[in-house]
Enzyme design. Sequence first.
Site, PDB file in Angstrom:
ATOM      1  N   CYS A  38       1.071   3.561 -42.899  1.00  0.00           N
ATOM      2  CA  CYS A  38       0.382   3.777 -41.620  1.00  0.00           C
ATOM      3  C   CYS A  38      -0.558   4.977 -41.726  1.00  0.00           C
ATOM      4  O   CYS A  38      -0.325   5.907 -42.492  1.00  0.00           O
ATOM      5  CB  CYS A  38       1.404   4.010 -40.516  1.00  0.00           C
ATOM      6  SG  CYS A  38       0.647   4.163 -38.872  1.00  0.00           S
ATOM      7  N   ASP A  73      -0.918   7.159 -39.530  1.00  0.00           N
ATOM      8  CA  ASP A  73      -0.307   8.261 -38.776  1.00  0.00           C
ATOM      9  C   ASP A  73      -0.340   9.574 -39.574  1.00  0.00           C
ATOM     10  O   ASP A  73       0.084   9.604 -40.735  1.00  0.00           O
ATOM     11  CB  ASP A  73       1.145   7.873 -38.448  1.00  0.00           C
ATOM     12  CG  ASP A  73       1.767   8.796 -37.406  1.00  0.00           C
ATOM     13  OD1 ASP A  73       1.808  10.020 -37.651  1.00  0.00           O
ATOM     14  OD2 ASP A  73       2.223   8.300 -36.365  1.00  0.00           O
ATOM     15  N   ARG A  92       1.425  12.066 -39.512  1.00  0.00           N
ATOM     16  CA  ARG A  92       2.732  12.640 -39.883  1.00  0.00           C
ATOM     17  C   ARG A  92       3.335  11.967 -41.103  1.00  0.00           C
ATOM     18  O   ARG A  92       4.329  12.430 -41.647  1.00  0.00           O
ATOM     19  CB  ARG A  92       3.714  12.492 -38.704  1.00  0.00           C
ATOM     20  CG  ARG A  92       3.236  13.164 -37.438  1.00  0.00           C
ATOM     21  CD  ARG A  92       4.038  12.692 -36.241  1.00  0.00           C
ATOM     22  NE  ARG A  92       3.831  11.277 -35.970  1.00  0.00           N
ATOM     23  CZ  ARG A  92       4.456  10.576 -35.024  1.00  0.00           C
ATOM     24  NH1 ARG A  92       5.361  11.176 -34.262  1.00  0.00           N
ATOM     25  NH2 ARG A  92       4.209   9.303 -34.840  1.00  0.00           N
ATOM     26  N   HIS A 148       7.042   3.268 -40.293  1.00  0.00           N
ATOM     27  CA  HIS A 148       7.754   4.477 -39.869  1.00  0.00           C
ATOM     28  C   HIS A 148       8.207   4.333 -38.427  1.00  0.00           C
ATOM     29  O   HIS A 148       7.513   3.725 -37.607  1.00  0.00           O
ATOM     30  CB  HIS A 148       6.874   5.724 -40.049  1.00  0.00           C
ATOM     31  CG  HIS A 148       5.690   5.769 -39.128  1.00  0.00           C
ATOM     32  ND1 HIS A 148       5.659   6.525 -37.983  1.00  0.00           N
ATOM     33  CD2 HIS A 148       4.505   5.106 -39.167  1.00  0.00           C
ATOM     34  CE1 HIS A 148       4.493   6.346 -37.367  1.00  0.00           C
ATOM     35  NE2 HIS A 148       3.783   5.485 -38.069  1.00  0.00           N
ATOM     36  N   CYS A 168       6.226   4.614 -34.521  1.00  0.00           N
ATOM     37  CA  CYS A 168       4.842   4.267 -34.854  1.00  0.00           C
ATOM     38  C   CYS A 168       4.067   3.943 -33.566  1.00  0.00           C
ATOM     39  O   CYS A 168       4.469   3.066 -32.799  1.00  0.00           O
ATOM     40  CB  CYS A 168       4.831   3.057 -35.794  1.00  0.00           C
ATOM     41  SG  CYS A 168       3.171   2.525 -36.258  1.00  0.00           S
TER      42      CYS A 168
HETATM   43 ZN   LIG Z   1       2.252   4.324 -37.353  1.00  0.00          ZN
END
Ligand SMILES: [Zn+2]
Length: 208
Positions: free
Chosen positions: A41, A43, A45, A97, A100
């Site tokens: 992803c 993302d 993080r 994750h 998400c």
């Molecule tokens: Zn995500």
Amino acid sequence: MDIKQIFKNNQEWVQEKLITDANYFKNLSEGQNPDILYIGCSDSRVTAEELMGVSPGEVFVHRNIANMIPNTDLSSMSVICYAVSHLKVNHIVVCGHYYCGGVKAAMQSQDLGILNPWLRNIRDVFRLHREELNGIRDEENRFKRLVELNVQEQCVNVIKTSEVQRAHRERGITVHGWVFDIHSGKLIDLKIDFSKILEHVMEIYRLE
Ligand SMILES: [Zn+2]
């Protein structure tokens, strides 16, 4: 975040690398030979290399919203083609994750413009597994389970490609489904039964 700081960080990083190996960048420039394709992803993080503890050159990385492999997405299809047929990776990892945002958005009734067709692929995963998901009373647990099921379905999408089918026959390439647990920092192997899924989908999706 100060953008100028990034260039200072970069200079420090270059110095650090050169102290331990004077030929570090010379060697990097000579080519790549990664054994793993990681699809994760976007993302902020969930950093690919850092959470796996790998260095530049070791993993070919593709990231998008909610680690999706839609079969009409030229970007992810090109990444798979290049990694499998040219770089000859032996492992493909789809890593989702928990918490998400993309998966969360797909669980809500909201018009998100151009994100709608992208997130619709996750809604399709929900529909495929509606019975199991609707049976989970706790909303957070349902959300987490959809993250896992989405990883599983994206692994299936990877297996549907001709490159992966050919590489499995020729050199036994394997597809792995993982989830990164932001709460604990741990990587969880969903232990997806690659051979069983392959056998199951090949009845319909065999391309050669
Ligand atoms: Zn995500």
